[in-house]
Design a protein around this motif. Sequence first.
Motif, PDB file in Angstrom:
ATOM      1  N   GLN A 183       0.871  -1.167   0.000  1.00  0.00           N
ATOM      2  CA  GLN A 183       0.000   0.000   0.000  1.00  0.00           C
ATOM      3  C   GLN A 183       0.912   1.222   0.000  1.00  0.00           C
ATOM      4  OE1 GLN A 183      -3.539  -0.489  -0.099  1.00  0.00           O
ATOM      5  NE2 GLN A 183      -2.704  -2.532  -0.478  1.00  0.00           N
ATOM      6  N   VAL A 225      -4.249  -9.834  -0.602  1.00  0.00           N
ATOM      7  CA  VAL A 225      -4.764  -8.468  -0.674  1.00  0.00           C
ATOM      8  C   VAL A 225      -4.283  -7.841  -1.972  1.00  0.00           C
ATOM      9  CG1 VAL A 225      -4.835  -6.208   0.438  1.00  0.00           C
ATOM     10  CG2 VAL A 225      -4.693  -8.287   1.838  1.00  0.00           C
ATOM     11  N   ASP A 228      -4.410  -1.619  -4.662  1.00  0.00           N
ATOM     12  CA  ASP A 228      -5.446  -0.647  -4.998  1.00  0.00           C
ATOM     13  C   ASP A 228      -5.310  -0.119  -6.422  1.00  0.00           C
ATOM     14  OD1 ASP A 228      -6.384  -0.879  -2.461  1.00  0.00           O
ATOM     15  OD2 ASP A 228      -5.781   1.106  -1.779  1.00  0.00           O
ATOM     16  N   GLN A 231      -7.210  -1.693  -9.360  1.00  0.00           N
ATOM     17  CA  GLN A 231      -8.608  -2.046  -9.188  1.00  0.00           C
ATOM     18  C   GLN A 231      -9.534  -1.027  -9.857  1.00  0.00           C
ATOM     19  OE1 GLN A 231      -9.290  -5.116  -7.613  1.00  0.00           O
ATOM     20  NE2 GLN A 231      -7.091  -5.076  -8.014  1.00  0.00           N
ATOM     21  N   TYR A 233     -12.594  -0.221  -8.538  1.00  0.00           N
ATOM     22  CA  TYR A 233     -13.164   0.526  -7.421  1.00  0.00           C
ATOM     23  C   TYR A 233     -12.268   0.373  -6.201  1.00  0.00           C
ATOM     24  CZ  TYR A 233     -17.372   0.359 -10.327  1.00  0.00           C
ATOM     25  OH  TYR A 233     -18.262   0.474 -11.350  1.00  0.00           O
ATOM     26  N   PRO A 234     -12.263   1.350  -5.309  1.00  0.00           N
ATOM     27  CA  PRO A 234     -11.418   1.256  -4.121  1.00  0.00           C
ATOM     28  C   PRO A 234     -11.987   0.296  -3.083  1.00  0.00           C
ATOM     29  CG  PRO A 234     -12.731   3.254  -4.028  1.00  0.00           C
ATOM     30  CD  PRO A 234     -13.001   2.628  -5.376  1.00  0.00           C
ATOM     31  N   LYS A 235     -11.115  -0.145  -2.198  1.00  0.00           N
ATOM     32  CA  LYS A 235     -11.569  -0.965  -1.069  1.00  0.00           C
ATOM     33  C   LYS A 235     -12.141  -0.051   0.019  1.00  0.00           C
ATOM     34  CE  LYS A 235      -7.495  -3.143  -0.667  1.00  0.00           C
ATOM     35  NZ  LYS A 235      -6.805  -3.095  -1.971  1.00  0.00           N
ATOM     36  N   CYS A 237     -12.030   1.670   3.209  1.00  0.00           N
ATOM     37  CA  CYS A 237     -10.859   1.987   4.033  1.00  0.00           C
ATOM     38  C   CYS A 237     -11.076   1.541   5.474  1.00  0.00           C
ATOM     39  CB  CYS A 237     -10.586   3.484   3.980  1.00  0.00           C
ATOM     40  SG  CYS A 237      -9.122   3.986   4.883  1.00  0.00           S
ATOM     41  N   ASP A 308     -17.932   1.143  -0.161  1.00  0.00           N
ATOM     42  CA  ASP A 308     -16.513   1.504  -0.093  1.00  0.00           C
ATOM     43  C   ASP A 308     -16.252   2.828   0.619  1.00  0.00           C
ATOM     44  OD1 ASP A 308     -17.039   3.548  -2.005  1.00  0.00           O
ATOM     45  OD2 ASP A 308     -16.553   2.208  -3.657  1.00  0.00           O
ATOM     46  N   GLY A 311     -13.745   5.183  -0.587  1.00  0.00           N
ATOM     47  CA  GLY A 311     -12.355   4.738  -0.687  1.00  0.00           C
ATOM     48  C   GLY A 311     -11.491   5.276   0.434  1.00  0.00           C
ATOM     49  N   CYS A 312     -10.207   5.303   0.199  1.00  0.00           N
ATOM     50  CA  CYS A 312      -9.228   5.652   1.227  1.00  0.00           C
ATOM     51  C   CYS A 312      -9.036   7.158   1.327  1.00  0.00           C
ATOM     52  CB  CYS A 312      -7.900   4.966   0.900  1.00  0.00           C
ATOM     53  SG  CYS A 312      -6.585   5.358   2.059  1.00  0.00           S
ATOM     54  N   CYS A 330     -10.809   4.980  -7.813  1.00  0.00           N
ATOM     55  CA  CYS A 330     -12.144   4.735  -8.356  1.00  0.00           C
ATOM     56  C   CYS A 330     -12.245   5.201  -9.805  1.00  0.00           C
ATOM     57  CB  CYS A 330     -13.198   5.453  -7.511  1.00  0.00           C
ATOM     58  SG  CYS A 330     -14.891   5.095  -8.039  1.00  0.00           S
TER      59      CYS A 330
END
Length: 373
Positions: A183, A225, A228, A231, A233-235, A237, A308, A311-312, A330
């Motif tokens: 990350q 895992v 990001d 991807q 779409y984001p995970k 957070c 999501d 996201g982060c 995203c």
Amino acid sequence: MPTDRRPTTLLAELTYRCPLHCPYCSNPLDLARAAAELSTDDWCRVFSEARALGVLQLGLSGGEPMLRKDLETLVAHAHNVGLYQTLVTSGLGLTRERAERLHAAGLEHIQISFQDSDTENAERIAGIKSVDKKRAAADIVKSLGFAFTVNAVLHRGNLDHIGQIIEMAADLGADRIELANTQYYGWAFANRDALMPTRAQLAAAESIVEAAVARYKGHMQILYVLPDYYQTYPKPCMGGWGNVYMVAAPDGRILPCQAAWQIDSLSFDSVRDHSLEWIWQQSPAFEAFRGDAWMREPCRSCERKTLDYGGCRCQAFQLTGDARNADPVCIKSDQHHLIEESIVELAEVPAYRYRAPERPLASAGTPVVSIGH
């Protein structure tokens, strides 16, 4: 407004000190400004308050948590108040005698980091000779009956060895292996161009992991895992900002995630000044991105916002300068081009040879210490 949410997990970063020099370290880049570590009594109070708040799981991390001479005392207190504990460690310094003391104090689970299955490459990444000590630590962990996890942070320099890393974990007797693609925060962001895997590497790794999951079903859990940046779409957070997760930094600041320190538009309160409950329930930093009132478009009207959470926040801040923006990962973000431009496609370039210097690849004026896991 006080929240009715209750945290389930506390990650206690007991110290930033560490013998390793991993180039993906998530510690703050400017450690010279870090305040003194919490005392034994302060940490014990934090653990008691966490349990009263609803926390069930405690991670003891860092840096290298075994550099705290009071670790056994902290483990015993956490056990006595009813917290399930995982020691997240490089394995360096875990002698049989100390492991026995930790076991007697109530520690249940140990996670050891491995930088690669290949000894030469692993020690190049870690910055020091470490593999023999890590393997010896793993043997001790298994012999004493701890639950045992192997953790490997993946990047361009070791992703081609993912199959061998899984086999190594199985040979060590791991109950679980976490294969976590890097990350990009802290030192990992500074070294992003050197660490970013290629699409071809990721495609090959995914098929290897799928086969290994089937092969080891019922024997070893494999958690993979995905990165990001690749991807659509984001995970979510950490399960959503301030929803279930807290991090206690060595100086006592409480954060919603390990990387939140970089959002300099927020001020994070310390348990030196407030109770853990007040920080969780009412502190401006934890309230900042709860719910959806803070969201801008496209997140505000997106059907995925409860999945999501936009996201982060740390990634949004790091890449766009404003934590209220959509995570650029995203596909719907109007700044998604920042992600696309950062992905270096190396399909036609000779295989990358990882080079780990004495410190992370990006130069810095302050000494570097690393979490190493």
